[in-house]
Design a protein around this motif. Structure first.
Motif, mmCIF file in Angstrom:
data_model
loop_
_atom_site.group_PDB
_atom_site.id
_atom_site.type_symbol
_atom_site.label_atom_id
_atom_site.label_comp_id
_atom_site.label_asym_id
_atom_site.label_seq_id
_atom_site.Cartn_x
_atom_site.Cartn_y
_atom_site.Cartn_z
ATOM 1 N N SER A 41 52.121 -80.978 53.664
ATOM 2 C CA SER A 41 51.074 -80.112 53.136
ATOM 3 C C SER A 41 49.719 -80.722 53.505
ATOM 4 C CB SER A 41 51.190 -80.018 51.617
ATOM 5 O OG SER A 41 50.015 -79.453 51.068
ATOM 6 N N THR A 43 46.931 -80.299 51.957
ATOM 7 C CA THR A 43 46.217 -80.761 50.760
ATOM 8 C C THR A 43 46.983 -81.838 50.005
ATOM 9 O OG1 THR A 43 47.112 -78.866 49.544
ATOM 10 C CG2 THR A 43 44.901 -78.644 50.444
ATOM 11 N N ARG A 44 48.230 -81.571 49.665
ATOM 12 C CA ARG A 44 48.985 -82.522 48.840
ATOM 13 C C ARG A 44 49.346 -83.794 49.598
ATOM 14 N NH1 ARG A 44 51.259 -77.781 48.007
ATOM 15 N NH2 ARG A 44 53.145 -78.281 49.161
ATOM 16 N N ASP A 45 49.824 -83.669 50.819
ATOM 17 C CA ASP A 45 50.298 -84.842 51.560
ATOM 18 C C ASP A 45 49.199 -85.536 52.369
ATOM 19 O OD1 ASP A 45 52.968 -84.436 50.659
ATOM 20 O OD2 ASP A 45 53.250 -82.929 52.223
#
Length: 99
Positions: A41, A43-45
Protein backbone atom coordinates in the motif's frame (compact mmCIF):
# COMPACT_ATOMS: atom_id res chain seq x y z
CA UNK A 1 21.76 -3.00 -26.60
CA UNK A 2 18.45 -4.81 -26.99
CA UNK A 3 16.06 -5.72 -24.22
CA UNK A 4 13.25 -8.18 -24.72
CA UNK A 5 10.60 -9.03 -22.19
CA UNK A 6 7.19 -10.47 -22.97
CA UNK A 7 5.95 -12.06 -26.15
CA UNK A 8 6.29 -9.03 -28.41
CA UNK A 9 7.51 -5.45 -28.55
CA UNK A 10 4.51 -4.24 -26.56
CA UNK A 11 5.44 -6.60 -23.73
CA UNK A 12 9.00 -5.27 -23.84
CA UNK A 13 7.82 -1.65 -23.71
CA UNK A 14 5.52 -2.41 -20.77
CA UNK A 15 8.37 -4.16 -18.95
CA UNK A 16 10.67 -1.16 -19.47
CA UNK A 17 7.97 1.20 -18.24
CA UNK A 18 7.46 -1.00 -15.17
CA UNK A 19 11.19 -0.93 -14.44
CA UNK A 20 11.22 2.86 -14.74
CA UNK A 21 8.21 3.22 -12.46
CA UNK A 22 9.78 0.85 -9.94
CA UNK A 23 12.91 3.02 -9.92
CA UNK A 24 10.85 6.17 -9.33
CA UNK A 25 8.96 4.56 -6.46
CA UNK A 26 12.18 3.29 -4.89
CA UNK A 27 13.70 6.77 -5.12
CA UNK A 28 10.71 8.65 -3.71
CA UNK A 29 10.15 6.25 -0.81
CA UNK A 30 13.85 5.49 -0.26
CA UNK A 31 13.33 1.74 -0.69
CA UNK A 32 15.44 -1.02 -2.19
CA UNK A 33 14.04 -2.17 -5.52
CA UNK A 34 14.09 -5.77 -4.30
CA UNK A 35 11.77 -4.91 -1.41
CA UNK A 36 9.04 -3.45 -3.60
CA UNK A 37 6.07 -5.74 -4.11
CA UNK A 38 2.94 -4.89 -6.06
CA UNK A 39 0.78 -5.70 -3.02
CA UNK A 40 2.30 -2.85 -0.96
CA UNK A 41 0.00 0.00 0.00
CA UNK A 42 1.32 3.44 -0.88
CA UNK A 43 0.02 4.91 2.36
CA UNK A 44 0.13 2.10 4.92
CA UNK A 45 3.30 0.31 3.80
CA UNK A 46 5.30 3.07 2.14
CA UNK A 47 4.05 5.99 4.22
CA UNK A 48 2.93 8.20 1.36
CA UNK A 49 1.91 11.63 2.56
CA UNK A 50 0.99 14.75 0.58
CA UNK A 51 4.63 15.69 0.03
CA UNK A 52 5.63 12.22 -1.21
CA UNK A 53 2.51 12.03 -3.37
CA UNK A 54 3.36 15.37 -4.99
CA UNK A 55 6.94 14.25 -5.59
CA UNK A 56 5.87 10.93 -7.09
CA UNK A 57 3.18 12.60 -9.18
CA UNK A 58 5.70 15.10 -10.54
CA UNK A 59 8.21 12.37 -11.40
CA UNK A 60 5.56 10.22 -13.12
CA UNK A 61 4.44 13.20 -15.18
CA UNK A 62 8.06 13.95 -16.09
CA UNK A 63 8.89 10.39 -17.17
CA UNK A 64 5.55 9.36 -18.67
CA UNK A 65 4.46 12.13 -21.05
CA UNK A 66 2.71 14.39 -18.53
CA UNK A 67 0.57 11.53 -17.22
CA UNK A 68 -1.56 12.83 -14.35
CA UNK A 69 -2.30 10.12 -11.78
CA UNK A 70 -5.41 10.39 -9.61
CA UNK A 71 -4.08 8.99 -6.34
CA UNK A 72 -7.56 9.14 -4.76
CA UNK A 73 -8.34 5.94 -6.67
CA UNK A 74 -5.01 4.20 -6.04
CA UNK A 75 -3.91 2.38 -2.90
CA UNK A 76 -1.50 -0.36 -3.96
CA UNK A 77 1.55 -0.40 -6.17
CA UNK A 78 -0.30 -2.84 -8.42
CA UNK A 79 -3.05 -0.26 -8.98
CA UNK A 80 -0.42 2.38 -9.70
CA UNK A 81 1.30 0.11 -12.22
CA UNK A 82 -2.06 -0.61 -13.87
CA UNK A 83 -2.73 3.11 -14.16
CA UNK A 84 0.67 4.12 -15.47
CA UNK A 85 1.58 1.15 -17.67
CA UNK A 86 -1.67 -0.40 -18.82
CA UNK A 87 -3.67 2.78 -19.32
CA UNK A 88 -1.00 4.16 -21.63
CA UNK A 89 -1.68 1.26 -24.01
CA UNK A 90 -5.39 0.60 -23.46
CA UNK A 91 -6.35 1.69 -26.98
CA UNK A 92 -3.58 -0.31 -28.67
CA UNK A 93 -4.36 -3.95 -29.44
CA UNK A 94 -1.89 -6.57 -28.18
CA UNK A 95 -1.05 -7.63 -31.74
CA UNK A 96 -0.25 -4.08 -32.91
CA UNK A 97 3.47 -4.66 -32.44
CA UNK A 98 3.63 -8.04 -34.16
CA UNK A 99 5.30 -8.34 -37.55
Amino acid sequence: MCIKAGNNELGSVKALMSMSLNALIAEVFEQDLEKLKKSLSLTRDLGMNELKQAELSHMIAEYFDDLNVNFAKIDTLEQLFQTVVEVEFEDIPENAFEL
